[in-house]
Design a protein around this motif. Structure first.
Motif, PDB file in Angstrom:
ATOM      1  N   SER A 255       0.806  -1.240   0.225  1.00  0.00           N
ATOM      2  CA  SER A 255      -0.201  -0.019  -0.049  1.00  0.00           C
ATOM      3  C   SER A 255       0.839   1.386   0.218  1.00  0.00           C
ATOM      4  N   ILE A 256       2.037   1.405   0.979  1.00  0.00           N
ATOM      5  CA  ILE A 256       2.655   2.469   0.850  1.00  0.00           C
ATOM      6  C   ILE A 256       3.464   2.721  -0.669  1.00  0.00           C
ATOM      7  N   LEU A 257       3.899   1.632  -0.995  1.00  0.00           N
ATOM      8  CA  LEU A 257       4.523   1.724  -2.458  1.00  0.00           C
ATOM      9  C   LEU A 257       3.592   2.436  -3.601  1.00  0.00           C
ATOM     10  N   ALA A 258       2.167   1.746  -3.555  1.00  0.00           N
ATOM     11  CA  ALA A 258       1.273   2.240  -4.198  1.00  0.00           C
ATOM     12  C   ALA A 258       0.831   3.800  -4.044  1.00  0.00           C
ATOM     13  N   TRP A 259       0.719   4.238  -2.806  1.00  0.00           N
ATOM     14  CA  TRP A 259       0.731   5.842  -2.557  1.00  0.00           C
ATOM     15  C   TRP A 259       1.882   6.409  -3.096  1.00  0.00           C
ATOM     16  N   ASP A 260       2.880   5.867  -2.623  1.00  0.00           N
ATOM     17  CA  ASP A 260       4.273   6.864  -3.321  1.00  0.00           C
ATOM     18  C   ASP A 260       4.145   6.847  -4.858  1.00  0.00           C
ATOM     19  N   ARG A 261       3.997   5.952  -5.237  1.00  0.00           N
ATOM     20  CA  ARG A 261       3.701   6.044  -6.734  1.00  0.00           C
ATOM     21  C   ARG A 261       2.943   7.002  -7.238  1.00  0.00           C
ATOM     22  N   PHE A 262       1.671   7.032  -6.534  1.00  0.00           N
ATOM     23  CA  PHE A 262       0.665   8.207  -6.870  1.00  0.00           C
ATOM     24  C   PHE A 262       1.139   9.447  -6.499  1.00  0.00           C
ATOM     25  N   PHE A 263       2.025   9.724  -5.469  1.00  0.00           N
ATOM     26  CA  PHE A 263       2.364  11.190  -5.216  1.00  0.00           C
ATOM     27  C   PHE A 263       3.584  11.451  -5.770  1.00  0.00           C
ATOM     28  N   ASP A 264       4.142  10.465  -6.611  1.00  0.00           N
ATOM     29  CA  ASP A 264       5.145  11.188  -7.890  1.00  0.00           C
ATOM     30  C   ASP A 264       4.700  11.935  -8.798  1.00  0.00           C
TER      31      ASP A 264
END
Length: 137
Positions: free
Chosen positions: A30-39
């Protein structure tokens, strides 16, 4: 599993530790997915909860949402996902509902970007409408 610890009554059978490790792996994904979103985004604007503010009540009292009762304990779920992932989040007032109760917006930012998120909040604050104390509170 996180919510289990905050429930008013402990579970009859505790959750096995293997489920804890599964939950940690899901959290990492989940953290990785949100981090990609915020890129690709500076911030996410979303609801604070499934309802606007509601009249004070005894904790645990069901809350009416769209003409059906929902668990009181699920109200913080919209913010809990970002507590879970470590993304900074803050709430902004956005006027009042038809009963005069506050409507909240949640602003979420990239991990480790608290200062930037506060700057974005300051920039959009005039658009949000501000806070007015509801009658009787």
């Amino acid at each position: 599993m996180m919510l289990e610890a905050a429930q008013p009554e402990p579970p009859e059978k505790p959750t096995p530790v293997s489920r804890w490790f599964e939950a940690l792996a899901r959290r990492d994904r989940s953290i990785l997915a949100w981090d990609r979103f915020f890129d690709g985004c500076d911030a996410l604007l979303c609801p604070v909860a499934m309802v606007t503010a509601f009249p004070h009540c005894e904790p645990g009292t069901p809350i009416e949402v769209d003409d059906s009762e929902q668990s009181y304990w699920m109200l913080p779920a919209y913010g809990a996902v970002f507590n879970y992932s470590g993304h900074p989040a803050l709430s902004l007032p956005r006027g009042q509902d038809s009963n005069g109760l506050p409507i909240g917006l949640q602003l979420v930012g990239k991990r480790w970007s608290e200062s930037r998120l506060l700057g974005i909040a300051r920039a959009i604050e005039p658009l949000a409408g501000g806070f007015r104390r509801p009658p009787g509170y």
